[in-house]
Design an enzyme around this catalytic site. Structure first.
Site, short mmCIF file in Angstrom:
data_model
loop_
_atom_site.label_atom_id
_atom_site.label_comp_id
_atom_site.label_asym_id
_atom_site.label_seq_id
_atom_site.Cartn_x
_atom_site.Cartn_y
_atom_site.Cartn_z
N ASN A 1 0.82 -1.22 0.00
CA ASN A 1 0.00 0.00 0.00
C ASN A 1 0.85 1.27 0.00
OD1 ASN A 1 0.97 0.07 2.57
ND2 ASN A 1 -1.02 0.08 3.62
N ASP B 1 3.28 2.58 1.93
CA ASP B 1 3.64 3.41 3.09
C ASP B 1 5.04 3.09 3.62
OD1 ASP B 1 3.26 0.96 4.21
OD2 ASP B 1 1.78 1.58 5.70
N ASP C 1 3.41 -5.49 4.17
CA ASP C 1 2.04 -5.73 4.64
C ASP C 1 1.41 -6.91 3.91
OD1 ASP C 1 1.35 -4.72 2.09
OD2 ASP C 1 1.42 -2.68 2.88
N ASP D 1 2.29 -17.40 14.14
CA ASP D 1 3.19 -17.41 15.29
C ASP D 1 2.33 -17.23 16.54
OD1 ASP D 1 5.65 -17.13 16.79
OD2 ASP D 1 6.53 -16.39 14.93
N ASP E 1 6.21 -19.71 20.04
CA ASP E 1 7.38 -18.95 20.48
C ASP E 1 7.85 -19.38 21.88
OD1 ASP E 1 9.02 -16.50 19.84
OD2 ASP E 1 8.21 -15.87 21.77
N GLU F 1 9.24 -23.57 19.35
CA GLU F 1 10.59 -23.02 19.44
C GLU F 1 11.14 -23.40 20.81
OE1 GLU F 1 12.96 -18.80 19.01
OE2 GLU F 1 11.24 -18.97 20.34
N HIS G 1 14.50 -14.85 11.48
CA HIS G 1 14.55 -13.43 11.84
C HIS G 1 15.40 -13.18 13.08
CE1 HIS G 1 11.74 -15.33 14.45
NE2 HIS G 1 11.75 -14.28 15.24
N ASP G 2 15.91 -14.22 13.71
CA ASP G 2 16.69 -14.06 14.95
C ASP G 2 18.19 -14.17 14.75
OD1 ASP G 2 14.60 -13.58 16.67
OD2 ASP G 2 14.28 -15.69 17.13
#
Ligand code: NOJ
Length: 571
Positions: A31, A33, A37, A106, A202, A257, A329-330
């Site tokens: 979108n 910004d 998304d 998640d 998580d 996890e 992502h970690d």
């Protein structure tokens, strides 16, 4: 649909599947910004399907103040306004299902955001109905938080302290409270009713704390209380309650996890008559170059990485199941970490071979499939990840600034969180406007558009690996065996089912190295079904019958980061 596996247990969809992980804020901005998304995701579903994966795991996409980028949730039953809304989520889910892609959410239930209405109520006082939703004490124990400092924060309105194993803004839920568990079950149902296919849970092994919350070992930094909250006394019981809800909806996958959990303990959750999860995310193999966190580095040891991988493979061999990953992502990017940016293409491919053919469900993290690398910032102020900033402030503070920044460069989770590099246009095709986070300047050379055109790109290589894996029952169910565990340059493993064998050899060295062929394979006729140093068109058939036969010698001289997969028929 389930059928019998070679081991006699039921084959579930997630055994055969590969997963693609989306960290939405940096995936694709639909979108305009500057923030990734669900509109952007929708536009990329065909691309994701084209990789040959079967499911998407979304890192948290719920409303969150983003103290820990989504892992601090303030509303479990909604979508963060930056990412869209529930209607857009339904569109993504529906289209993903049409394309044969399952959706995994998640589930972050060890803690919430301190801005979650439960916490806002809980902190009001001991009369409040939510008073026991969190862990409150008059006197804190000595536990440290994973992100530095005490794991307790004083709250004036209650004149008490609350526990937060992670950031101050992530208070731990009191899972011993049956009302909290009922809330969690409600959340699980909410998403299953919408049609999602599973959960990645998580830090799930932290949700049950030992009664009385005893002090931890004072001299251990960061994780001093771990023995009192890891794999705690009621973990299995609570997980079975959540599992029972999932079971009402069929083959819902539950991926736990499990930081600091041993393979044996993980197996006890997965295997046996009453499993409470389907697979666990291990950290052991990610500690081959660091102590506990990448910020405390030690020289990379292929031997210890192989040892950890093999330990999990062997422990799960009978009735267990592994999740296979090198990036998420970690962690920083693997080419920068375990490979070599100067052997970018080869090391990117060799790393793929090192894990994708093991037994388990492989995960590919956004950008991994095109070989994205670490970002280097000039100032600590440009880093946004709370763990990186806390580490910077608490360790090695006496060192010169350039050294401290170098440590961040090698270790930061932010390297996995820069915008996805779609093409060579401004902002890497991620967004039409300036993105929320810096694009890695190497996007002109590393991006999806270029790699779609290059028949030998890392991207095409991932597609081939995933396709090869999916076609073969041997790669799915075959026995795993490792050879030459002390070889510090080459990873050698086999997968075998009956007479069919795969021999996987992969160099993770920047030097030419001798790859030894295990004795029982020497002199046998083999077919090279994949190599990272030859044109991929040679392997496009995916049918070994098309490949030339060769006799395996005793040793082969491998180029830096050379990787080969042979198929060998015994008998
Ligand atoms: C594990 C998540 O993967 C990580 O990103 C997060 O910081 C912690 N759990 C706390 O939720």
């Amino acid at each position: 649909m389930t059928s019998r596996t070679e081991e006699g247990s039921e084959e579930k969809w997630y055994h055969r599947a590969s997963l693609y992980q989306i960290w939405i804020r940096s995936f694709a901005d639909g979108n305009g910004d500057g923030i990734g998304d669900l509109y952007g995701v929708y536009g990329k579903l065909d691309y994701i399907a084209s990789l040959g994966v079967d499911a998407i795991w979304f890192s948290p996409i719920y409303p969150s103040p983003n103290a820990d980028y989504g892992y601090d949730i303030s509303d479990y039953r909604n979508i963060h306004p930056d990412y869209g809304d529930l209607d857009q989520f339904d569109r993504v889910l529906h289209r993903a299902h049409e394309l044969g892609l399952k959706i995994i959410m998640d589930l972050v239930i060890n803690h919430t955001s301190d801005e979650h209405p439960w916490f806002l109520e809980s902190k009001k006082g001991e009369e409040n109905p939510y008073r026991d939703y969190y862990i409150w004490r008059k006197k804190p124990n000595n536990w440290n938080s994973f992100f530095g400092g005490s794991a307790w924060e004083y709250e004036g309105t209650r004149d008490q302290y609350y526990l937060h194993l992670f950031a101050r803004k992530q208070p731990d839920l009191n899972m011993d409270n049956p009302r909290v568990r009922e809330e969690i079950k409600g959340i699980i149902r909410f998403w299953l009713d919408r049609g999602v296919d599973g959960f990645r849970m998580d830090v799930i092994n932290f949700i049950s704390k030992r009664e009385g919350l005893p002090d931890g070992i004072p001299w251990i930094p960061a994780v001093n209380g771990v023995m009192h909250f890891k794999d705690g006394p009621h973990l299995r019981e609570y997980l079975s309650e959540f599992r029972a809800v999932c079971r009402e909806y069929g083959d819902i996958v539950q991926i736990g996890e499990g930081p600091l959990t041993s393979a044996r303990t993980a197996r006890s959750y997965i295997a046996g008559e009453h499993p409470v999860m389907d697979m666990m995310i291990s950290f052991d193999h990610m500690m081959a170059d660091c102590l506990f966190t990448e910020y405390l580095p030690k020289p990379f040891s292929l031997v210890s990485m192989k040892k950890a991988m093999t330990r999990w493979q062997m422990t799960m061999a009978d009735g267990g199941w592994n999740s296979l990953y090198l990036e998420n992502h970690d962690h920083p990017r693997i080419i920068s970490r375990y490979g070599s940016e100067s052997h970018w293409k080869e090391s990117g491919k060799a790393l793929a071979v090192s894990y994708l053919f093991q037994k388990g469900t492989p995960f590919v993290y956004q950008g991994q499939e095109i070989g994205m690398t670490n970002i280097r910032f000039r100032s600590i102020r440009e880093y946004l990840d709370i763990a990186s900033i806390e580490n910077f402030e608490r360790f090695f503070t006496g060192q010169p600034m350039h050294k401290r920044l170098n440590r961040i460069h090698h270790s930061s989770r932010d390297s996995a969180r820069t915008p996805m590099q779609w093409d060579g246009s401004e902002y890497a095709g991620f967004s039409r406007t300036e993105p929320w986070f810096s694009v890695n300047p190497n996007y002109h050379a590393i991006n999806v558009a270029i790699e779609e055109q290059d028949p030998d790109s890392i991207l095409q290589f991932y597609r081939l690996c995933l396709a090869l894996r999916k076609k073969s029952r041997t790669l799915l169910w075959g026995e795993y065996r490792e050879y030459y565990p002390r070889d510090d340059r080459i990873f050698t493993y086999t997968r075998s089912l009956g007479k069919n064998h795969y021999l996987i050899l992969c160099s993770l060295s920047r030097l030419p190295s001798f790859a030894r062929i295990p004795e029982e394979y020497r002199g046998r006729t083999a077919r090279l079904v994949l190599s990272d140093q030859e044109p991929l068109s040679r392997f496009a058939h995916l049918d070994p019958a098309h490949y030339e036969r060769e006799k395996l010698p005793g040793v082969i001289l491998f180029r830096p980061y050379e990787a080969r997969v042979y198929q060998v028929r015994f008998g």
